[in-house]
Design an enzyme around this catalytic site. Sequence first.
Site, PDB file in Angstrom:
ATOM      1  N   HIS A 149      -7.097  -3.629   1.296  1.00 36.09           N
ATOM      2  CA  HIS A 149      -6.220  -4.620   1.931  1.00 36.09           C
ATOM      3  C   HIS A 149      -6.883  -5.010   3.227  1.00 36.09           C
ATOM      4  O   HIS A 149      -7.786  -4.299   3.698  1.00 36.09           O
ATOM      5  CB  HIS A 149      -4.828  -4.034   2.158  1.00 36.09           C
ATOM      6  CG  HIS A 149      -4.866  -2.728   2.893  1.00 36.09           C
ATOM      7  ND1 HIS A 149      -4.888  -2.645   4.271  1.00 36.09           N
ATOM      8  CD2 HIS A 149      -4.967  -1.448   2.442  1.00 36.09           C
ATOM      9  CE1 HIS A 149      -4.964  -1.386   4.628  1.00 36.09           C
ATOM     10  NE2 HIS A 149      -5.028  -0.622   3.547  1.00 36.09           N
ATOM     11  N   ASP A 205       3.441  -1.746   5.548  1.00 34.97           N
ATOM     12  CA  ASP A 205       2.611  -2.527   6.470  1.00 34.97           C
ATOM     13  C   ASP A 205       1.819  -3.628   5.776  1.00 34.97           C
ATOM     14  O   ASP A 205       1.446  -4.613   6.408  1.00 34.97           O
ATOM     15  CB  ASP A 205       1.666  -1.595   7.248  1.00 34.97           C
ATOM     16  CG  ASP A 205       0.909  -0.609   6.351  1.00 34.97           C
ATOM     17  OD1 ASP A 205       1.249  -0.490   5.156  1.00 34.97           O
ATOM     18  OD2 ASP A 205      -0.021   0.037   6.861  1.00 34.97           O
ATOM     19  N   HIS A 206       1.566  -3.459   4.477  1.00 33.60           N
ATOM     20  CA  HIS A 206       0.744  -4.415   3.719  1.00 33.60           C
ATOM     21  C   HIS A 206       0.772  -3.980   2.271  1.00 33.60           C
ATOM     22  O   HIS A 206       1.323  -2.912   1.944  1.00 33.60           O
ATOM     23  CB  HIS A 206      -0.697  -4.438   4.237  1.00 33.60           C
ATOM     24  CG  HIS A 206      -1.283  -3.063   4.343  1.00 33.60           C
ATOM     25  ND1 HIS A 206      -1.584  -2.298   3.242  1.00 33.60           N
ATOM     26  CD2 HIS A 206      -1.551  -2.280   5.422  1.00 33.60           C
ATOM     27  CE1 HIS A 206      -2.033  -1.127   3.631  1.00 33.60           C
ATOM     28  NE2 HIS A 206      -2.006  -1.074   4.954  1.00 33.60           N
ATOM     29  N   ASP A 225       3.142   3.450   3.812  1.00 31.34           N
ATOM     30  CA  ASP A 225       1.890   2.714   3.993  1.00 31.34           C
ATOM     31  C   ASP A 225       1.383   2.182   2.648  1.00 31.34           C
ATOM     32  O   ASP A 225       1.327   2.929   1.662  1.00 31.34           O
ATOM     33  CB  ASP A 225       0.843   3.652   4.624  1.00 31.34           C
ATOM     34  CG  ASP A 225      -0.318   2.897   5.231  1.00 31.34           C
ATOM     35  OD1 ASP A 225      -0.801   1.921   4.618  1.00 31.34           O
ATOM     36  OD2 ASP A 225      -0.762   3.282   6.326  1.00 31.34           O
ATOM     37  N   TYR A 279      -0.377  12.808  15.392  1.00 36.20           N
ATOM     38  CA  TYR A 279      -0.577  12.491  13.983  1.00 36.20           C
ATOM     39  C   TYR A 279      -1.412  13.524  13.241  1.00 36.20           C
ATOM     40  O   TYR A 279      -2.448  13.984  13.709  1.00 36.20           O
ATOM     41  CB  TYR A 279      -1.237  11.116  13.801  1.00 36.20           C
ATOM     42  CG  TYR A 279      -1.371  10.781  12.332  1.00 36.20           C
ATOM     43  CD1 TYR A 279      -0.228  10.550  11.566  1.00 36.20           C
ATOM     44  CD2 TYR A 279      -2.607  10.771  11.699  1.00 36.20           C
ATOM     45  CE1 TYR A 279      -0.319  10.299  10.208  1.00 36.20           C
ATOM     46  CE2 TYR A 279      -2.708  10.518  10.339  1.00 36.20           C
ATOM     47  CZ  TYR A 279      -1.562  10.279   9.604  1.00 36.20           C
ATOM     48  OH  TYR A 279      -1.655  10.033   8.263  1.00 36.20           O
ATOM     49  N   HIS A 328      -6.148   3.136  -2.397  1.00 34.46           N
ATOM     50  CA  HIS A 328      -7.570   2.971  -2.076  1.00 34.46           C
ATOM     51  C   HIS A 328      -8.449   3.712  -3.087  1.00 34.46           C
ATOM     52  O   HIS A 328      -9.417   3.167  -3.594  1.00 34.46           O
ATOM     53  CB  HIS A 328      -7.885   3.541  -0.681  1.00 34.46           C
ATOM     54  CG  HIS A 328      -7.429   2.666   0.449  1.00 34.46           C
ATOM     55  ND1 HIS A 328      -7.990   1.439   0.693  1.00 34.46           N
ATOM     56  CD2 HIS A 328      -6.480   2.848   1.397  1.00 34.46           C
ATOM     57  CE1 HIS A 328      -7.413   0.898   1.751  1.00 34.46           C
ATOM     58  NE2 HIS A 328      -6.481   1.732   2.200  1.00 34.46           N
ATOM     59  N   THR A 337      -3.518  -1.372   8.607  1.00 33.79           N
ATOM     60  CA  THR A 337      -2.439  -0.450   8.968  1.00 33.79           C
ATOM     61  C   THR A 337      -2.006  -0.547  10.436  1.00 33.79           C
ATOM     62  O   THR A 337      -0.821  -0.738  10.729  1.00 33.79           O
ATOM     63  CB  THR A 337      -2.883   0.994   8.661  1.00 33.79           C
ATOM     64  OG1 THR A 337      -3.037   1.086   7.245  1.00 33.79           O
ATOM     65  CG2 THR A 337      -1.873   2.015   9.135  1.00 33.79           C
TER      66      THR A 337
END
Length: 409
Positions: free
Chosen positions: A348, A249-250, A44, A166, A206, A80
């Site tokens: 993001h 993902d980014h 991620d 998760y 982050h 995400t």
Amino acid sequence: MKYFIQTTLLLCLCILFSCSETQEGGSDQVYGEPGTPLILISIDGFRWDYFDKVATPNLDKIINEGVKAEGLKTSYPSKTFPNHISIVTGSYPSNHGIISNYFYDADFDEYFYIGAGSKAAQDGKWINREPIWVTVEKQLKHAMIMFWPMSDAEILGIRPSEYYVYSGSPSNPSRMNQLLEWLDLTGTDRPTFLASYFSTVDSAGHSYGPDAQETIDTITEVDNAIGNLLAGLESRGILDEVNIMIVSDHGMTETPDSKYINIADYLNLDDVVTVGRGPFMEIRPNENDIESVYQALQNIEHTQVFKKEDIPAQFHYKNNDRIEPILLLADEHWSIVTPGYSSSLGSHGYDPDYKSMNGIFIGRGPGFKSGFVGEEVHNIHLYEMMCKLMDITPSINDGDITATTTFLK
Ligand code: AMP
Ligand code: ZN
Ligand code: ZN
């Protein structure tokens, strides 16, 4: 006596024959042949250029002996959940339905939200396209997943053969060990699709920003975990027999405290519903107020405002009732906030055309070329490619196999 020996011999032959039939026949596959297992791992928030920040010998091994795209183009919004689901469904967020990390559905009269413990993120009713693990299971093969957004949901009545609800807690190496244990299964139990997910690089990005030493340390830590996976495959003698794909993902960009826009300076927050904050905010005024709210948001420096119907075509972000009437989109580095919002140094969710929003796609194994670097590819095209690698028939999607054939043998 002679009769006894003959019968025993026949019995042994029968057992031998039926054993080899279980290993090669039915829904099972042979390592290295078309349909050999595919391992998909997401890091991620691993920006396309993070390889240059620190030594990544294990990721480099995959690249040097396999393929790398210059970047993996993100779907809007570069968040995400929409992008993980775009990767596994080959679809734009407006078509697969997970249009953001947080959004409202008027029919359900409920909000979708993410995070460990999210009930919504474990509920298949939110998703409108088929993830690859459902495609795999429908074709009588096994998918085994230790974390991927929505892999812990029942979708179209189907779950992966193995999955985990998760949690952020299990260490990255333990996730790789679980994949290796699943690869030890034999016969018709053997998995065809395996997937896992690392959140540490995104979280550090982050908290500390993309250039911080803390973020760089997580790149090293994730590279080590990938090293454990490669070593485990090698010791089992199957490193060259399985296909491995590593994606993100980014990307991530700096969001300094000095670049905050307080939406309360422009709107009375009692008059509208705001959905999301940070790189973008969606706004739901009362039906008769859409025009006046839209006008009030004109000319906020470092933002663009769109009515839903005017959102640029390249975002593919229009045809879904979950998208709110007004989108306020910040320029890179800027954050749109509500009063009391606590800051983070990286984020993001911006226009995917910013290079900083690009993720990665690398791959290695019998299906991939060796030592090949290709152009940037859009993440909606990976689903078709994964289906081809696993020799299964894709379901409806927005991707195109010709966008990725350049990476394949
Ligand atoms: P983002 O805010 O877009 O960076 O999303 C990253 C966050 O998504 C992670 O820190 C997790 O809290 C959350 N997340 C990742 N995978 C899952 C999952 N399978 N289920 C629920 N939440 C998840
Ligand atoms: Zn992410
Ligand atoms: Zn993130």
